[in-house]
Scaffold this motif. Structure first.
Motif, PDB file in Angstrom:
ATOM      1  N   UNK A  42      35.691  48.874  49.985  1.00  0.00           N
ATOM      2  CA  UNK A  42      35.832  49.378  51.348  1.00  0.00           C
ATOM      3  C   UNK A  42      36.695  48.395  52.124  1.00  0.00           C
ATOM      4  N   UNK A  43      37.372  48.906  53.131  1.00  0.00           N
ATOM      5  CA  UNK A  43      38.139  48.078  54.046  1.00  0.00           C
ATOM      6  C   UNK A  43      37.505  48.201  55.424  1.00  0.00           C
ATOM      7  N   UNK A  44      37.428  47.061  56.111  1.00  0.00           N
ATOM      8  CA  UNK A  44      36.816  47.004  57.434  1.00  0.00           C
ATOM      9  C   UNK A  44      37.806  46.375  58.410  1.00  0.00           C
ATOM     10  N   UNK A  45      38.058  47.064  59.491  1.00  0.00           N
ATOM     11  CA  UNK A  45      38.866  46.521  60.579  1.00  0.00           C
ATOM     12  C   UNK A  45      40.245  46.063  60.170  1.00  0.00           C
ATOM     13  N   UNK A  46      41.037  46.953  59.578  1.00  0.00           N
ATOM     14  CA  UNK A  46      42.359  46.591  59.071  1.00  0.00           C
ATOM     15  C   UNK A  46      43.258  45.980  60.140  1.00  0.00           C
ATOM     16  N   UNK A  47      43.177  46.459  61.368  1.00  0.00           N
ATOM     17  CA  UNK A  47      44.053  45.952  62.421  1.00  0.00           C
ATOM     18  C   UNK A  47      43.817  44.476  62.707  1.00  0.00           C
ATOM     19  N   UNK A  48      42.581  44.012  62.612  1.00  0.00           N
ATOM     20  CA  UNK A  48      42.250  42.615  62.904  1.00  0.00           C
ATOM     21  C   UNK A  48      42.155  41.751  61.655  1.00  0.00           C
ATOM     22  N   UNK A  49      42.217  42.353  60.478  1.00  0.00           N
ATOM     23  CA  UNK A  49      41.991  41.634  59.223  1.00  0.00           C
ATOM     24  C   UNK A  49      43.071  41.989  58.209  1.00  0.00           C
ATOM     25  N   UNK A  50      44.309  41.796  58.591  1.00  0.00           N
ATOM     26  CA  UNK A  50      45.454  42.248  57.800  1.00  0.00           C
ATOM     27  C   UNK A  50      45.593  41.503  56.476  1.00  0.00           C
TER      28      UNK A  50
ATOM     29  N   UNK B 101      38.716  35.577  50.463  1.00  0.00           N
ATOM     30  CA  UNK B 101      38.674  34.371  49.624  1.00  0.00           C
ATOM     31  C   UNK B 101      39.776  34.356  48.570  1.00  0.00           C
ATOM     32  N   UNK B 102      40.570  35.395  48.489  1.00  0.00           N
ATOM     33  CA  UNK B 102      41.546  35.499  47.417  1.00  0.00           C
ATOM     34  C   UNK B 102      42.781  34.650  47.675  1.00  0.00           C
ATOM     35  N   UNK B 103      43.522  34.377  46.601  1.00  0.00           N
ATOM     36  CA  UNK B 103      44.772  33.620  46.681  1.00  0.00           C
ATOM     37  C   UNK B 103      45.729  34.304  47.680  1.00  0.00           C
ATOM     38  N   UNK B 104      45.839  35.610  47.562  1.00  0.00           N
ATOM     39  CA  UNK B 104      46.560  36.412  48.555  1.00  0.00           C
ATOM     40  C   UNK B 104      45.459  37.074  49.386  1.00  0.00           C
ATOM     41  N   UNK B 105      45.098  36.473  50.530  1.00  0.00           N
ATOM     42  CA  UNK B 105      43.929  36.953  51.271  1.00  0.00           C
ATOM     43  C   UNK B 105      44.064  38.405  51.723  1.00  0.00           C
ATOM     44  N   UNK B 106      42.923  39.080  51.669  1.00  0.00           N
ATOM     45  CA  UNK B 106      42.828  40.467  52.123  1.00  0.00           C
ATOM     46  C   UNK B 106      41.488  40.591  52.854  1.00  0.00           C
ATOM     47  N   UNK B 107      41.394  39.994  54.072  1.00  0.00           N
ATOM     48  CA  UNK B 107      40.093  39.890  54.731  1.00  0.00           C
ATOM     49  C   UNK B 107      39.437  41.212  55.138  1.00  0.00           C
ATOM     50  N   UNK B 108      40.163  42.300  55.103  1.00  0.00           N
ATOM     51  CA  UNK B 108      39.541  43.598  55.397  1.00  0.00           C
ATOM     52  C   UNK B 108      38.768  44.146  54.188  1.00  0.00           C
ATOM     53  N   UNK B 109      39.018  43.605  52.991  1.00  0.00           N
ATOM     54  CA  UNK B 109      38.594  44.183  51.713  1.00  0.00           C
ATOM     55  C   UNK B 109      37.280  43.598  51.199  1.00  0.00           C
ATOM     56  N   UNK B 110      36.349  44.491  50.855  1.00  0.00           N
ATOM     57  CA  UNK B 110      35.082  44.125  50.214  1.00  0.00           C
ATOM     58  C   UNK B 110      34.956  44.984  48.973  1.00  0.00           C
TER      59      UNK B 110
ATOM     60  N   UNK C 210      48.121  49.095  54.960  1.00  0.00           N
ATOM     61  CA  UNK C 210      49.401  48.443  55.270  1.00  0.00           C
ATOM     62  C   UNK C 210      49.978  48.958  56.579  1.00  0.00           C
ATOM     63  N   UNK C 211      49.586  50.169  56.994  1.00  0.00           N
ATOM     64  CA  UNK C 211      50.092  50.733  58.243  1.00  0.00           C
ATOM     65  C   UNK C 211      49.637  49.915  59.445  1.00  0.00           C
ATOM     66  N   UNK C 212      48.575  49.116  59.283  1.00  0.00           N
ATOM     67  CA  UNK C 212      48.033  48.322  60.373  1.00  0.00           C
ATOM     68  C   UNK C 212      48.572  46.895  60.383  1.00  0.00           C
ATOM     69  N   UNK C 213      49.392  46.554  59.407  1.00  0.00           N
ATOM     70  CA  UNK C 213      49.883  45.183  59.294  1.00  0.00           C
ATOM     71  C   UNK C 213      50.964  44.908  60.336  1.00  0.00           C
ATOM     72  N   UNK C 214      50.965  43.666  60.822  1.00  0.00           N
ATOM     73  CA  UNK C 214      52.014  43.248  61.743  1.00  0.00           C
ATOM     74  C   UNK C 214      53.308  43.075  60.961  1.00  0.00           C
TER      75      UNK C 214
END
Length: 190
Positions: free
Chosen positions: A84-92, A118-127, A173-177
């Protein structure tokens, strides 16, 4: 272990039959919904309840979505409802910036989830469900949140129901800056 699910273990998740038999919808107390793999639903539900107990209000940015991992050909865990992804706009993706409460990784781990932050390429929205845990905190997991019960509270979030078949077309990705998109492009090109 992240990325554990594949078609050999779980079957062809692209078919309507598989989706009807294996996906359920979970709903948070603030009305957000995610479509997830039925065996992972208790883990995601327990996690979301404890996350809400910290005062954080999760915003759904997607669950089941039949697609490959970005930049690859292997199916994403979203393609099995195991993420699941949570809060994509704030956790890109690609950013260490997050609005998640401190200790979110520990909360996720208690429910057999891995946090993408925690990943090498962080994805903080992702659980992502690791295939472990059944919605109850692990007995050996430390409780780093004083006053938060080890057993998840029973409330509206515990309602798990069979959804009608639906496809999620939301791409985080649509929410990424633009800066995060450029950083991701640089990472993917090496």
């Amino acid at each position: 272990m992240a990325n554990w699910a594949d078609t050999q273990k779980l079957g062809d998740s692209s078919t309507a039959e598989w989706q009807k038999a294996n996906l359920v919808e979970i709903t948070s107390s603030n009305g957000q919904t995610w479509q997830v793999y039925k065996d992972a639903a208790p883990a995601f539900t327990g996690f979301l309840q404890e996350l809400e107990a910290t005062g954080y209000l999760p915003k759904s940015s997607g669950g089941y979505n039949y697609r490959p991992i970005r930049g690859g050909t292997k199916l994403s865990q979203h393609a099995f409802g195991n993420a699941i992804d949570i809060g994509a706009a704030a956790n890109a993706m690609g950013s260490h910036a997050t609005d998640m409460p401190s200790g979110v990784s520990d909360i996720a781990a208690k429910y057999g989830l891995e946090w993408g932050g925690n990943w090498k390429r962080p994805d903080p929205m992702h659980f992502e469900w690791t295939g472990n845990g059944a919605g109850q905190p692990a007995a050996s997991a430390p409780n780093s949140f004083a006053g938060i019960p080890q057993q998840p509270p029973q409330n509206a979030l515990a309602q798990v129901q069979q959804p009608e078949y639906k496809t999620t077309q939301l791409d985080p990705r649509a929410f990424m800056t633009p800066q995060n998109q450029l950083a991701l492009l640089r990472i993917s090109r090496g």
